[in-house]
Design a protein around this motif. Structure first.
Motif: not given
Length: 416
Positions: A180-187
């Motif tokens: 929600q705060n613009g960090v791109l998250c890979k799982v």
């Protein structure tokens, strides 16, 4: 897709010409996974969670300066172990701040199990970390309880379903906040046959809802002295079939190399060995001294070693992926390349065959060799090689150094 993502080799398959650098500054870990062995001071393995040396933040900065001067298109610096980036957050923060002051245009990322995400999510934003990888192997605590032996959170140790519930809660909460705060998250998801293989599609759907940019389904690497050491391997066909199914819901990563915690360079050409010469020389001298001490090794005029290598410089292939073996002769203290022998590849795109015919033909081709050196080898081919008096040694190093390491290992085994 922004420029930082376009030039991040783990987030974009088109960024293969861009290099990344992992700084191994995270010593601590706060969970115990049943597939992990925390032996991180290892020059001779290539898998997540290992490094030849743990660095302090100032040492990480010094190594960064050297790497930057020698590696073209270095676009990313990340913390990926050998422990957890957030369990060792002071070292992670100081390292990234030092390197950011040196080169603010870099992309900064970190990898975490997510247990402490809710505690450090605001700090991650403040640091300017734009990409975060979270390993989430289950979204049902009952399944998570089979994967995690224990969870250590704020001085309290939790096990079973209770520990898995807390871990999952913090993982998803942190993932939502960062996304929600613009960090791109890979799982990242480790595929463990018999444990979570039929659950992975649910994991992908859940993390997508939480805001994940993509998932990376990785095959389990069985590690000795862990509860999952004897778990079966996953074939590339099985892996890609699952990735293809999951891609209907969320972007998938197909090009992961399951890198070391001190990896350097492009994904398809790791150069970390170039920056480990001091450690490599120490280990080489130690192994060489062991060889010279053992009369058993000097009595034989000639000994042959088969090496699984991509280009004939480094031991960097899985046994099952080798289409040929580089044959080296060891005579007293001399190591000399003899020839290259073609073999039928043990592992194909469809399977790693356990057929007697295929392994039999490989064994016939290298029957005069005392040992086979490869990055990894399955338990079945390892056992069959041993039945023909060929020892399998798992090692990742320049070939001559790897052979000296193997000699030392073999001498140690024979002397108890």
């Amino acid at each position: 897709m922004d420029l930082k993502t376009k030039t991040h080799p783990c987030y974009s398959k088109f960024a293969h010409n861009y290099a990344r650098m992992h700084i191994p500054v995270a010593a601590k870990c706060n969970i115990s996974c049943n597939y992990c062995n925390r032996k991180y001071d290892c020059l001779h393995e290539t898998r997540p969670g290992v490094t030849s040396k743990l660095l302090s933040p100032t040492e990480a900065l010094a190594r960064f300066k050297i790497v930057k001067s020698k590696v073209d298109n270095l676009s990313v610096v990340g913390v990926a172990g050998p422990g957890d980036a957030l369990a060792s957050f002071e070292a992670t923060r100081e390292s990234l701040e030092l390197i950011k002051a040196e080169d603010p245009d870099l992309t900064f990322c970190l990898s975490t199990n997510g247990l402490s995400l809710t505690d450090y999510q605001e700090e991650i934003l403040r640091l300017g970390v734009s990409h975060v990888t979270i390993t989430i192997n289950a979204v049902e605590p009952e399944i998570g309880a089979k994967i995690y032996e224990r969870v250590n959170y704020k001085g309290e140790t939790l096990t079973g379903v209770e520990g898995a519930e807390l871990l999952l809660k913090n993982q998803l909460s942190g993932l939502k906040y960062l996304a929600q705060n613009g960090v791109l998250c890979k799982v990242n998801i480790v595929l463990i046959k018999g444990i979570n293989n039929y659950h992975i599609e649910e994991v992908v759907k859940t993390v997508k809802e939480a805001g994940a940019f993509m998932t990376n389904i990785m095959p389990l690497i069985p590690v000795e002295d862990t509860p999952f050491a004897d778990n079966p391997l996953t074939s590339k066909v099985e892996l890609d079939y699952l990735r293809n199914k999951c891609e209907e819901n969320l972007k998938q990563m197909y090009h992961c190399q399951q890198c070391r915690s001190d990896a350097v360079g492009c994904l398809n050409k790791d150069r970390s060995l170039e920056f480990k010469e001091e450690n490599s020389l120490k280990l080489e001298k130690k192994s060489e001294s062991l060889v010279l001490e053992g009369n058993y090794y000097l009595e034989q005029e000639e000994r042959l070693f088969a090496v699984a290598s991509q280009e004939g410089e480094i031991v960097n292939l899985h046994f099952g992926h080798a289409k040929d073996f580089y044959i080296y002769q060891v005579k007293e203290s001399s190591i000399k390349f003899i020839e290259k022998r073609n073999v039928e590849q043990y592992c194909t795109d469809k399977e790693c065959s356990d057929s007697e015919d295929r392994i039999g033909r490989i064994i016939n081709t290298i029957s005069d060799c005392e040992a086979v050196l490869s990055v990894r080898i399955g338990t079945v081919p390892r056992r069959k090689l041993l039945q023909h008096n060929i020892i399998a040694v798992m090692v990742y190093d320049k070939i001559e150094s790897a052979i000296r390491f193997a000699l030392g290992e073999m001498y140690s085994e024979n002397t108890g």
